[in-house]
Motif scaffolding. Structure first.
Motif, PDB file in Angstrom:
ATOM      1  N   VAL A   1       1.094  -1.191  -0.128  1.00 48.82           N
ATOM      2  CA  VAL A   1       0.026   0.106   0.258  1.00 48.82           C
ATOM      3  C   VAL A   1       0.728   1.316   0.023  1.00 48.82           C
ATOM      4  N   VAL A   2       1.927   1.296   0.778  1.00 49.43           N
ATOM      5  CA  VAL A   2       2.791   2.364   0.746  1.00 49.43           C
ATOM      6  C   VAL A   2       3.355   2.693  -0.368  1.00 49.43           C
ATOM      7  N   PHE A   3       3.929   1.536  -1.092  1.00 48.59           N
ATOM      8  CA  PHE A   3       4.867   1.711  -2.285  1.00 48.59           C
ATOM      9  C   PHE A   3       4.118   2.086  -3.473  1.00 48.59           C
ATOM     10  N   ASP A   4       2.448   1.561  -3.622  1.00 47.93           N
ATOM     11  CA  ASP A   4       1.798   2.114  -4.633  1.00 47.93           C
ATOM     12  C   ASP A   4       1.293   3.510  -4.323  1.00 47.93           C
ATOM     13  N   TRP A   5       1.278   3.987  -3.164  1.00 45.23           N
ATOM     14  CA  TRP A   5       1.024   5.377  -2.827  1.00 45.23           C
ATOM     15  C   TRP A   5       2.030   6.254  -3.296  1.00 45.23           C
ATOM     16  N   ILE A   6       3.609   5.961  -2.999  1.00 43.94           N
ATOM     17  CA  ILE A   6       4.465   6.769  -3.613  1.00 43.94           C
ATOM     18  C   ILE A   6       4.422   6.659  -4.938  1.00 43.94           C
ATOM     19  N   ARG A   7       4.435   5.606  -5.637  1.00 45.55           N
ATOM     20  CA  ARG A   7       4.327   5.495  -7.285  1.00 45.55           C
ATOM     21  C   ARG A   7       3.277   6.634  -7.594  1.00 45.55           C
ATOM     22  N   GLU A   8       2.012   6.427  -7.076  1.00 48.23           N
ATOM     23  CA  GLU A   8       0.972   7.493  -7.608  1.00 48.23           C
ATOM     24  C   GLU A   8       1.536   9.015  -7.371  1.00 48.23           C
ATOM     25  N   MET A   9       1.933   9.095  -6.125  1.00 44.11           N
ATOM     26  CA  MET A   9       2.274  10.530  -5.673  1.00 44.11           C
ATOM     27  C   MET A   9       3.505  11.012  -6.713  1.00 44.11           C
ATOM     28  N   ASN A  10       4.592  10.163  -6.891  1.00 44.04           N
ATOM     29  CA  ASN A  10       5.472  10.468  -7.883  1.00 44.04           C
ATOM     30  C   ASN A  10       5.069  10.835  -9.264  1.00 44.04           C
ATOM     31  N   LYS A  11       4.109  10.073  -9.635  1.00 43.25           N
ATOM     32  CA  LYS A  11       3.583  10.233 -11.028  1.00 43.25           C
ATOM     33  C   LYS A  11       2.698  11.633 -11.172  1.00 43.25           C
ATOM     34  N   ARG A  12       1.942  12.037 -10.145  1.00 45.32           N
ATOM     35  CA  ARG A  12       1.382  13.238  -9.889  1.00 45.32           C
ATOM     36  C   ARG A  12       2.272  14.430  -9.857  1.00 45.32           C
ATOM     37  N   LEU A  13       3.194  14.129  -9.061  1.00 44.63           N
ATOM     38  CA  LEU A  13       4.330  15.315  -8.832  1.00 44.63           C
ATOM     39  C   LEU A  13       4.967  15.554 -10.145  1.00 44.63           C
ATOM     40  N   ALA A  14       5.333  14.342 -11.113  1.00 45.24           N
ATOM     41  CA  ALA A  14       6.020  14.594 -12.315  1.00 45.24           C
ATOM     42  C   ALA A  14       5.058  15.360 -13.254  1.00 45.24           C
ATOM     43  N   GLU A  15       3.772  14.983 -13.150  1.00 43.22           N
ATOM     44  CA  GLU A  15       3.115  15.791 -14.006  1.00 43.22           C
ATOM     45  C   GLU A  15       2.456  17.108 -13.570  1.00 43.22           C
ATOM     46  N   ASN A  16       3.021  17.406 -12.445  1.00 44.15           N
ATOM     47  CA  ASN A  16       2.389  18.711 -11.643  1.00 44.15           C
ATOM     48  C   ASN A  16       1.198  18.647 -11.340  1.00 44.15           C
ATOM     49  N   SER A  17       0.560  17.738 -11.199  1.00 42.95           N
ATOM     50  CA  SER A  17      -0.886  17.798 -11.234  1.00 42.95           C
ATOM     51  C   SER A  17      -1.236  17.718  -9.641  1.00 42.95           C
ATOM     52  N   LEU A  18      -0.542  17.705  -8.828  1.00 42.69           N
ATOM     53  CA  LEU A  18      -0.752  17.464  -7.312  1.00 42.69           C
ATOM     54  C   LEU A  18      -0.882  19.235  -6.900  1.00 42.69           C
ATOM     55  N   THR A  19      -1.944  19.339  -6.286  1.00 38.09           N
ATOM     56  CA  THR A  19      -2.155  20.747  -5.712  1.00 38.09           C
ATOM     57  C   THR A  19      -1.563  20.838  -4.205  1.00 38.09           C
ATOM     58  N   ALA A  20      -1.304  21.999  -3.765  1.00 32.21           N
ATOM     59  CA  ALA A  20      -0.614  22.117  -2.427  1.00 32.21           C
ATOM     60  C   ALA A  20      -1.712  21.506  -1.281  1.00 32.21           C
ATOM     61  N   HIS A  21      -2.907  21.597  -1.629  1.00 36.54           N
ATOM     62  CA  HIS A  21      -4.112  21.108  -0.650  1.00 36.54           C
ATOM     63  C   HIS A  21      -3.929  19.470  -0.874  1.00 36.54           C
ATOM     64  N   ASP A  22      -3.910  19.104  -1.925  1.00 33.49           N
ATOM     65  CA  ASP A  22      -3.984  17.543  -1.829  1.00 33.49           C
ATOM     66  C   ASP A  22      -2.555  16.847  -1.480  1.00 33.49           C
ATOM     67  N   ALA A  23      -1.164  17.603  -1.548  1.00 29.76           N
ATOM     68  CA  ALA A  23      -0.067  17.220  -0.953  1.00 29.76           C
ATOM     69  C   ALA A  23      -0.337  17.293   0.565  1.00 29.76           C
TER      70      ALA A  23
END
Ligand SMILES: [Zn+2]
Length: 474
Positions: free
Chosen positions: A379-401
């Motif tokens: 679960v932790v590493f799936d989440w890391i992958r998802e977060m990295n993807k969003r960070l790379a796409e610049n699609s993560l808002t400050a609020h989401d982070a």
């Protein structure tokens, strides 16, 4: 969702329901260190496992009382004290202090109470007196007091609750004085050991003369004194099932007539580099040995937490190198989330729950199933992958982070691996960075490039970000 754990007593996975009628308080006892040497990595597996259980119970909102005894008098200690000519307290005090330092290095929460056996002699004596009064214990000719298995079984009690024993092979009248023995030698065991000259200065007065307690009675006395005659959880390494834990049950239930512990949890053995640890094989490591090799407590904790507690785990130095890489992945991702999200205050309870950002629910579902740690890490590493993807796409808002981070903090309250928020930059490196910035400002690119190379040679690279230049460790 309820927590399910494998109970050695029932040999099955059971839903955890504490004895507290309100279902809130949970009493937990874990056999602590015998302070005659530095604890080895196999011992640490058990203590990290106990820490995981305690942290997860707290995550589930139980009010945990975590007790871990310090065995500061038993056969091995007496032998060592004799060899070193130190006093008992001088000798054990040194290893006890080292133990707590190591516990902290592994980021284990300090148990709420850590009673020393030598400070509970009166309670130990009264427990033995109770067993004598009930006719389950007897005094031998030398002044030692033994627990009678025959008398205990004769009053309808069950000796052999944690493992099956073959009483037909047992010789009547057999007794054992040493603290450790194999199940082939099921026998009356010592509760109080009469003084012998080998004990040196280690002795206390008792109604049966000078002597010292047996190891097993120490845990019965201290656990019941602090947690009550019946309590919820008793933990230890599987090597303690017999005779130590079996004897603890017999002494406690024999004296009180009440069930001693509701759930018995045992951690499996640890192999090191594929083999049983031994000094002659060169695979015997204390925590200190591993720290001296340059590994950190955090990496060691991560590796110890990577396997299910009931599985024999092969601990390797290569595994520790892997732990370093895995932790770096977590640190990098969490570090970026903090850069974006740390300033944002996340508000109200009307927030919609976003499982892809907040994995603590799934993490908990995994651990509810008898602490299935591999599923929890997935679960932790799936989440890391998802977060990295969003960070790379610049699609993560400050609020989401920010909401992702709160979920991570909940998870980390259980894992206890932390995530380094900032790498500490040495002063010398920082001044080189400043000099490089000054050179760039003065358009002296030759100088700025040479400083950059110098930093690289010292293990640091410069990343130019919109917020300015940043140093990153290679
Ligand atoms: Zn114990």
């Amino acid at each position: 969702m309820g927590l399910k754990l494998f109970n050695t007593l029932s040999r099955s996975i059971q839903e955890f329901a504490p004895l507290d009628p309100a279902g809130k308080k949970a009493g937990m006892y874990c056999c602590g260190p015998t302070v005659y040497d530095f604890a080895h990595i196999g011992n640490w597996r058990t203590f990290v496992f106990a820490d995981l259980v305690r942290r997860y119970l707290e995550f589930k909102n139980f009010q945990v009382t975590h007790v871990m005894n310090i065995t500061d008098v038993e056969d091995k200690i007496i032998r060592r004290v004799r060899e070193t000519n130190a006093s008992l307290r001088e000798f054990t005090g040194k290893f006890e202090a080292a133990f707590f330092e190591d516990l902290e290095k592994l980021n284990c929460l300090r148990p709420h109470q850590t009673p020393r056996a030598t400070e509970h002699i009166p309670e130990i004596i009264s427990l033995i007196e109770e067993l004598l009064a009930r006719g389950i214990a007897y005094k031998a000719a030398d002044g030692s007091v033994y627990f009678s298995i025959e008398k205990y079984r004769g009053c309808g009690c069950n000796y052999g609750q944690l493992l099956k024993l073959n009483f037909d092979e047992m010789r009547v009248g057999e007794r054992v004085k040493s603290d450790e023995y194999a199940k082939e030698s099921v026998a009356d065991f010592a509760l109080w050991k009469a003084y012998t000259p080998e004990d040196g200065e280690v002795a206390w007065d008792s109604p049966w003369g000078k002597g010292r307690p047996g190891w097993h009675i120490e845990c019965s006395a201290m656990s019941m004194e602090i947690l009550g005659q019946s309590f919820d959880l008793h933990l230890g390494g599987e090597d303690l099932i017999f005779p130590h834990h079996e004897d603890e049950i017999a002494q406690s239930e024999g004296a009180t007539g009440k069930p001693f512990v509701k759930y018995w949890l045992h951690g499996a053995h640890l192999l090191v580099e594929g083999k049983k640890m031994s000094k002659s094989l060169g695979n015997f490591f204390t925590l200190r040995d591993l720290l001296a090799k340059g590994f950190t407590g955090r990496e060691i904790r991560f590796l110890l937490l990577s396997a299910h507690y009931r599985e024999t785990f092969n601990f390797t130095l290569e595994g520790l190198v892997g732990a370093k890489t895995a932790l770096a992945r977590i640190d990098e991702c969490v570090g970026k989330l903090r850069e974006i999200g740390v300033q944002v205050s996340i508000g109200s309870s009307q927030e919609t729950f976003k499982p892809e950002l907040q994995p603590h629910g799934q993490f908990s579902t995994a651990l509810d199933a008898d602490l299935c740690i591999s599923a929890a890490w997935a679960v932790v590493f799936d989440w890391i992958r998802e977060m990295n993807k969003r960070l790379a796409e610049n699609s993560l808002t400050a609020h989401d982070a920010a909401i992702a981070l709160t979920s991570w903090d909940k998870i980390d309250s259980v894992l206890g691996i932390g995530a380094k928020s900032e790498v500490e930059i040495p002063v010398e490196i920082n001044s080189l960075l400043e000099a490089r910035q000054a050179a760039r400002k003065a358009k002296d690119f030759k100088k700025s490039d040479s400083i950059r190379d110098e930093l690289k040679a010292k293990g640091w690279i410069i990343e130019d970000t919109p917020k300015g230049a940043k140093l990153k460790k290679i």
